[in-house]
Design a protein around this motif. Structure first.
Motif, mmCIF file in Angstrom:
data_model
loop_
_atom_site.group_PDB
_atom_site.id
_atom_site.type_symbol
_atom_site.label_atom_id
_atom_site.label_comp_id
_atom_site.label_asym_id
_atom_site.label_seq_id
_atom_site.Cartn_x
_atom_site.Cartn_y
_atom_site.Cartn_z
ATOM 1 N N PRO A 304 -27.992 21.319 24.613
ATOM 2 C CA PRO A 304 -27.698 22.540 25.376
ATOM 3 C C PRO A 304 -26.886 22.281 26.651
ATOM 4 C CG PRO A 304 -29.987 22.566 24.650
ATOM 5 C CD PRO A 304 -29.430 21.229 24.257
ATOM 6 N N ARG A 354 -13.101 28.324 20.476
ATOM 7 C CA ARG A 354 -14.507 28.635 20.722
ATOM 8 C C ARG A 354 -14.981 27.940 22.005
ATOM 9 N NH1 ARG A 354 -16.516 28.958 15.417
ATOM 10 N NH2 ARG A 354 -16.257 26.728 15.204
ATOM 11 N N MET A 357 -13.633 29.454 25.126
ATOM 12 C CA MET A 357 -14.318 30.713 25.451
ATOM 13 C C MET A 357 -15.718 30.466 26.016
ATOM 14 S SD MET A 357 -13.010 33.606 22.810
ATOM 15 C CE MET A 357 -12.944 32.747 21.263
ATOM 16 N N VAL A 358 -16.466 29.516 25.430
ATOM 17 C CA VAL A 358 -17.800 29.209 25.984
ATOM 18 C C VAL A 358 -17.646 28.746 27.429
ATOM 19 C CG1 VAL A 358 -19.777 27.640 25.852
ATOM 20 C CG2 VAL A 358 -18.866 28.659 23.766
ATOM 21 N N THR A 360 -15.136 29.266 29.529
ATOM 22 C CA THR A 360 -14.646 30.351 30.384
ATOM 23 C C THR A 360 -15.801 31.265 30.775
ATOM 24 O OG1 THR A 360 -12.500 30.268 29.281
ATOM 25 C CG2 THR A 360 -13.025 32.295 30.474
ATOM 26 N N TYR A 361 -16.648 31.555 29.787
ATOM 27 C CA TYR A 361 -17.805 32.413 30.034
ATOM 28 C C TYR A 361 -18.755 31.753 31.045
ATOM 29 C CZ TYR A 361 -21.935 35.261 28.935
ATOM 30 O OH TYR A 361 -23.022 36.088 29.006
ATOM 31 N N TYR A 371 -25.404 28.935 34.182
ATOM 32 C CA TYR A 371 -24.924 28.010 33.149
ATOM 33 C C TYR A 371 -24.459 26.672 33.724
ATOM 34 C CZ TYR A 371 -25.290 31.782 29.812
ATOM 35 O OH TYR A 371 -25.781 32.769 29.005
ATOM 36 N N PRO A 415 -21.481 25.916 13.584
ATOM 37 C CA PRO A 415 -21.237 24.997 14.700
ATOM 38 C C PRO A 415 -22.506 24.323 15.222
ATOM 39 C CG PRO A 415 -20.399 27.224 15.221
ATOM 40 C CD PRO A 415 -20.924 27.255 13.824
ATOM 41 N N ILE A 416 -23.629 25.040 15.233
ATOM 42 C CA ILE A 416 -24.844 24.467 15.836
ATOM 43 C C ILE A 416 -25.320 23.252 15.030
ATOM 44 C CG2 ILE A 416 -27.213 24.932 16.569
ATOM 45 C CD1 ILE A 416 -25.097 26.611 18.066
ATOM 46 N N TYR A 419 -23.135 20.438 15.815
ATOM 47 C CA TYR A 419 -23.391 19.858 17.145
ATOM 48 C C TYR A 419 -24.597 18.917 17.137
ATOM 49 C CZ TYR A 419 -20.327 23.656 18.898
ATOM 50 O OH TYR A 419 -19.280 24.514 19.123
ATOM 51 N N MET B 1 -29.549 36.064 22.321
ATOM 52 C CA MET B 1 -28.468 36.667 23.099
ATOM 53 C C MET B 1 -27.323 37.014 22.166
ATOM 54 S SD MET B 1 -26.566 35.424 26.381
ATOM 55 C CE MET B 1 -25.323 36.579 26.865
ATOM 56 N N LEU B 3 -23.402 38.594 22.043
ATOM 57 C CA LEU B 3 -22.206 39.065 22.740
ATOM 58 C C LEU B 3 -21.577 40.202 21.938
ATOM 59 C CD1 LEU B 3 -20.338 35.796 23.778
ATOM 60 C CD2 LEU B 3 -21.536 37.358 25.300
ATOM 61 N N GLU B 7 -17.098 42.089 24.846
ATOM 62 C CA GLU B 7 -17.267 40.908 25.705
ATOM 63 C C GLU B 7 -16.402 39.741 25.214
ATOM 64 O OE1 GLU B 7 -21.680 40.782 27.551
ATOM 65 O OE2 GLU B 7 -21.624 41.193 25.405
ATOM 66 N N VAL B 8 -16.340 39.568 23.908
ATOM 67 C CA VAL B 8 -15.513 38.484 23.356
ATOM 68 C C VAL B 8 -14.040 38.714 23.724
ATOM 69 C CG1 VAL B 8 -14.681 37.384 21.240
ATOM 70 C CG2 VAL B 8 -17.098 37.959 21.484
ATOM 71 N N ILE B 11 -13.628 37.718 27.349
ATOM 72 C CA ILE B 11 -13.652 36.260 27.546
ATOM 73 C C ILE B 11 -12.340 35.643 27.054
ATOM 74 C CG2 ILE B 11 -14.814 34.108 26.908
ATOM 75 C CD1 ILE B 11 -17.370 35.855 26.412
ATOM 76 N N ARG B 26 -16.349 37.180 14.009
ATOM 77 C CA ARG B 26 -16.726 35.796 13.733
ATOM 78 C C ARG B 26 -16.993 35.037 15.040
ATOM 79 N NH1 ARG B 26 -16.085 31.967 9.708
ATOM 80 N NH2 ARG B 26 -15.176 30.009 10.429
ATOM 81 N N TYR B 27 -16.096 35.227 16.009
ATOM 82 C CA TYR B 27 -16.296 34.584 17.314
ATOM 83 C C TYR B 27 -17.530 35.149 18.016
ATOM 84 C CZ TYR B 27 -11.954 31.855 17.467
ATOM 85 O OH TYR B 27 -10.985 30.920 17.238
ATOM 86 N N SER B 30 -20.495 33.317 16.467
ATOM 87 C CA SER B 30 -20.679 31.893 16.776
ATOM 88 C C SER B 30 -20.894 31.670 18.276
ATOM 89 C CB SER B 30 -19.519 31.057 16.231
ATOM 90 O OG SER B 30 -18.293 31.433 16.791
ATOM 91 N N LEU B 31 -20.205 32.436 19.110
ATOM 92 C CA LEU B 31 -20.423 32.284 20.553
ATOM 93 C C LEU B 31 -21.847 32.679 20.922
ATOM 94 C CD1 LEU B 31 -17.047 33.674 22.006
ATOM 95 C CD2 LEU B 31 -17.756 31.293 21.852
ATOM 96 N N SER B 33 -24.492 32.395 19.034
ATOM 97 C CA SER B 33 -25.442 31.345 18.631
ATOM 98 C C SER B 33 -25.332 30.122 19.551
ATOM 99 C CB SER B 33 -25.269 30.972 17.156
ATOM 100 O OG SER B 33 -23.997 30.442 16.924
ATOM 101 N N ILE B 34 -24.142 29.858 20.069
ATOM 102 C CA ILE B 34 -24.001 28.744 21.028
ATOM 103 C C ILE B 34 -24.727 29.093 22.331
ATOM 104 C CG2 ILE B 34 -22.375 27.418 22.445
ATOM 105 C CD1 ILE B 34 -20.354 27.759 20.067
ATOM 106 N N LEU B 35 -24.607 30.326 22.774
ATOM 107 C CA LEU B 35 -25.301 30.715 24.008
ATOM 108 C C LEU B 35 -26.823 30.682 23.815
ATOM 109 C CD1 LEU B 35 -22.937 33.512 25.353
ATOM 110 C CD2 LEU B 35 -23.171 31.165 26.186
ATOM 111 N N ASN B 39 -29.157 28.468 26.105
ATOM 112 C CA ASN B 39 -30.225 29.116 26.877
ATOM 113 C C ASN B 39 -31.566 28.393 26.788
ATOM 114 O OD1 ASN B 39 -28.675 31.052 28.107
ATOM 115 N ND2 ASN B 39 -28.846 32.483 26.394
#
Lengths: 487, 95
Positions: A304, A354, A357-358, A360-361, A371, A415-416, A419, B1, B3, B7-8, B11, B26-27, B30-31, B33-35, B39
Motif C-alpha cells: 500500500p 494508471r 493518475m494514482v 496525481t490523485y 496519502y 493490477p492488484i 502488484y 472506495m 471513484l 472524478e477520473v 484526475i 475501466r480506469y 482499477s483506480l 481498487s488501487i485506492l 487505504n
C-alpha cells in the motif's frame, strides 16, 4: 563459451584461447537463434558490438586490458546510450536517441566491455511481468508461455537463455530481484545511492536503483565493482568508498546470523516455493549459520505505501514528456493543451497512465496528507522494522516472490494481483537497503529465488553469502533448453 | 472506495492525459481498487511518526555555483518533433 563464468572468460581472453570478437559473435549467434521467440532485446547493436570487440582485442594484445575488457553485456533500455535508441519500453521514446551516455554506460565502456544491445522492459519500468512493453511481452526461457517477471524481464530472460553473461537492470520495487527469481538467475539491487542514476530514465526517484543480473554472485561482483561509486552528476549518489566485492567473496559465513521474517513465510506464499526456500536455509544452517525468526510487523503495509510513493513520484517525473522537446508528438494538435494531453494519452500505455493518475490523485489538494504524507510515515515504520531486525541478525532471508513464473496474460486485467508479486521485495526499496535474489531450486519445473537482504552498503556481505551457497549447490548453473529447440 | 467517472476525468485532466471515453469505466474500476489497497494504510496510527523522504535521511548536496554546462542546442534540436531557426515549435498560444 556461453557457460563459462566471467572470471573464466576473462582468463581465456587474456590467454588468447579465443578473442573477444569470437566471444561476442557466439553470443550474437545465440541472440539470433533464440530472440525472435523470447523478445528480450529491443535493439541488438551488432555493428557497434563487433567494433568494440575488435578494439578490446587490441587492448588485450597490448596488455592494457582490465579484467572485464572484451566481456559482453546487455543494457536495460532505460540507460541512456549515446547514438543508440533508448526507448524505456515506451511508444513515447520509440524515436529517442540520447545525445549522452548514462554514467553506468560510460563506466562499463571505460572497463572495455562490449554492449550487445538494449533489453526489453515494462514501460518506464512499471510492471512485474514485462507485459507492459510497447515492444511486446518477453517470454520466460524456462517456459515460453509464461512471463519472465518485470520490469527488467528482458535482461533476466537474456541472461537466463545464455544470450549474455551479464546485464544491467533497475529495481524500484523488485524489478531486478523478482525477474531474476522467475528466470533462475542472480540479480542484485544495491543500496539506494550506491550506483549512479545519471542517465537512467527516472520512475520513482526516492526508490530507483540500478543493478546487475548475471549467472552467479561472483559474476555480479565483478560488474558491481565497475558500476558502483560516487557520481557528482547524481544528487542522490552517496560519496563513500566502493568495497572490493570480488576480493570479499570468500568471507566465511561461520557464525553468520540469518533472520527469517515470519511475514515472508505466511499466507500467500506458494507452499512449493516455501519448501524450496526452506531447504536453501537448511543448507546455510549446515554451513554454520545460525537461524533466527524475526518480525517485520509493518511489512504488510509495504505494498500500500509503495503504491502511493511510487505513483506520486512517477506522476512528477513523467510530466517532462510533453511532446515538445523530444519523444512522441500527437498529429494535428488544435492547441498547446491538446498537444500535451494527446501526446501523453496516445504514447503512454495503460499501466503508466494508471500510475500517473494514482500519483496525481495522491498529490492533489486535500489528499496530500491522507496519502503521500501517510505513506512517507509508513515508510519510516517499515525502515525502523529493518533497523531493529539488523540489530539482531546479519542478513535476512526468504522467498523473493510468492510464486514461480505465472502464465502470460494471467494477471494483466488485475493490477492488484500483479502488484502482490513484489510483496517481499518492495520493503527493501522503501527502506533503501540492498537485496539479492539467487536460484534456490525448482517448483513444478520452474525456478525459485531466495532473497537475501543486507543492511545499508553491505553488498559485499550478501554477495559473499550468496557465493558460499553457490559453491556448494549447482542451481545457478541450470539453464533452460535453448529457445527455438523447445516443442 | 469508488471513484466516479467524473472524478477520473478530473484526475486525467490534472495529470495531463487525454483519455478515450470508452476507457474511463475501466480506469474508474482499477483506480478504485488501487485506492482500496492503499487505504489499508489507515489501519496504522502514525500521528507521532516523522515522514521519511529519503532512505538515508541525506540532505541535498550543494556544489559551487559555477557554470558547467555548455550550449548543446545543436545536439538537442534534432530530437524535437518540430523546430525552426533553432526554436521549438508548438501551436500558437496567443492570438
Amino acid at each position: 563459451m556461453h557457460k563459462a563464468s566471467v572470471a573464466e572468460l576473462s582468463a581465456a581472453l587474456k590467454a588468447r584461447k579465443f578473442s573477444s570478437e569470437e566471444l561476442v559473435r557466439a553470443h550474437l549467434a545465440r541472440i539470433h537463434a533464440q530472440d525472435s521467440e523470447l523478445n528480450s532485446f529491443v535493439t541488438v547493436t551488432e555493428t557497434e558490438a563487433l567494433a568494440a570487440a575488435s578494439h578490446a582485442d587490441k587492448l588485450i594484445a597490448a596488455g592494457e586490458a582490465s579484467p572485464l575488457t572484451g566481456i559482453p553485456l546487455a543494457h536495460k533500455d532505460i540507460f541512456c546510450t549515446r547514438g543508440v535508441r533508448t526507448s524505456c519500453g515506451s511508444k513515447m521514446l520509440d524515436n529517442f536517441v540520447p545525445p549522452y551516455n548514462a554514467t553506468v554506460v560510460d563506466k562499463i565502456a571505460d572497463a572495455g566491455m562490449v554492449v550487445l544491445g538494449k533489453t526489453n522492459m515494462d514501460e518506464f519500468a512499471m510492471g512485474s511481468s514485462n507485459e507492459n512493453s510497447y515492444y511486446g511481452p518477453v517470454r520466460n526461457p524456462w517456459d515460453t508461455k509464461r512471463v519472465p517477471g518485470g520490469s527488467s524481464g528482458g535482461s533476466a530472460a537474456a541472461v537466463a537463455a545464455r544470450m549474455t553473461p551479464l546485464a544491467t537492470c533497475t529495481d524500484t520495487g523488485g524489478s531486478i530481484r523478482q525477474p531474476a527469481s522467475l528466470c533462475g538467475i542472480t540479480g542484485i539491487k544495491p543500496t539506494y545511492g550506491r550506483v549512479s542514476r545519471y542517465g537512467m530514465v527516472a520512475f520513482a526517484s526516492s526508490l530507483d536503483q540500478g543493478g546487475i543480473m548475471g549467472r552467479s554472485a561472483e559474476d555480479a561482483a565483478w560488474l558491481l565493482g565497475v558500476m558502483a561509486g560516487f557520481d557528482p552528476k547524481d544528487s542522490t549518489s552517496v560519496d563513500r568508498p566502493v568495497d572490493d566485492y570480488v576480493g570479499g567473496l570468500n568471507q566465511s559465513i561461520e557464525g553468520l546470523t540469518i533472520g527469517l521474517p515470519r511475514e515472508h513465510f505466511g499466507e500467500g506464499l506458494d507452499p512449493e516455493v516455501g519448501a524450496v526456500v526452506e531447504a536453501a536455509i537448511r543448507e546455510y544452517e549446515k554451513l554454520g549459520a545460525t537461524i533466527k525468526d524475526i518480525d517485520l510487523p509493518n511489512s504488510p503495509l509495504s505494498v500500500p505505501a509503495y503504491y502511493v510513493v511510487a505513483p506520486a513520484e512517477c506522476s512528477s517525473n513523467l510530466s517532462r514528456f510533453d511532446g515538445v522537446r523530444y519523444g512522441y508528438r500527437a498529429q494535428h494538435p488544435k492547441d498547446l493543451q491538446d498537444l500535451y494531453t494527446r501526446s501523453r494519452g496516445e504514447a503512454f500505455g495503460e499501466e503508466v497512465q494508471r500510475r500517473i493518475m494514482v500519483g496525481t490523485y495522491a498529490l492533489s489538494t486535500g489528499y496530500y496528507d491522507a496519502y503521500y504524507l501517510k505513506a512517507q510515515k509508513i515508510r519510516r515504520l517499515i525502515s525502523d522494522d529493518f533497523r531493529q531486525a539488523f540489530s539482531e541478525v546479519d542478513v535476512i532471508m526468504g522467498p523473493t516472490s510468492p510464486t514461480t513464473a505465472f502464465p502470460l496474460g494471467e494477471r494483466t486485467d488485475d493490477p492488484i494481483t500483479m502488484y502482490l508479486s513484489d510483496i517481499y521485495t518492495i520493503g527493501v526499496n522503501l527502506a533503501g537497503l540492498t537485496g539479492i535474489s539467487i536460484p534456490a531450486g525448482f517448483a513444478g519445473g520452474l525456478p525459485v529465488g531466495l532473497q537475501i537482504i543486507g543492511n545499508y552498503f553491505e553488498e559485499a556481505r550478501i554477495l559473499s553469502v550468496a557465493h558460499r551457497y553457490q559453491q556448494v549447490t549447482d542451481w545457478h548453473t541450470k539453464a533452460p533448453a535453448d529457445a527455438g529447440s523447445q516443442t | 472506495m469508488s471513484l466516479s467517472e467524473e472524478e477520473v476525468r478530473k484526475i486525467a485532466h490534472l495529470g495531463g492525459l487525454a483519455i478515450r471515453d470508452e476507457n474511463i469505466p475501466r480506469y474508474a474500476q482499477s483506480l478504485s481498487s488501487i485506492l482500496d489497497l492503499v487505504n489499508q494504510m489507515e489501519a496504522v496510527d502514525t500521528v507521532e511518526i516523522q515522514p521519511m523522504a529519503h532512505p538515508l535521511d541525506a540532505i541535498q548536496r550543494l556544489r559551487p555555483d559555477e557554470v558547467r554546462e555548455t550550449d548543446q542546442r545543436a545536439e538537442f534540436q534534432p530530437l524535437a518533433p518540430q523546430v525552426e531557426n533553432g526554436l521549438y515549435l508548438v501551436p500558437k498560444v496567443i492570438e
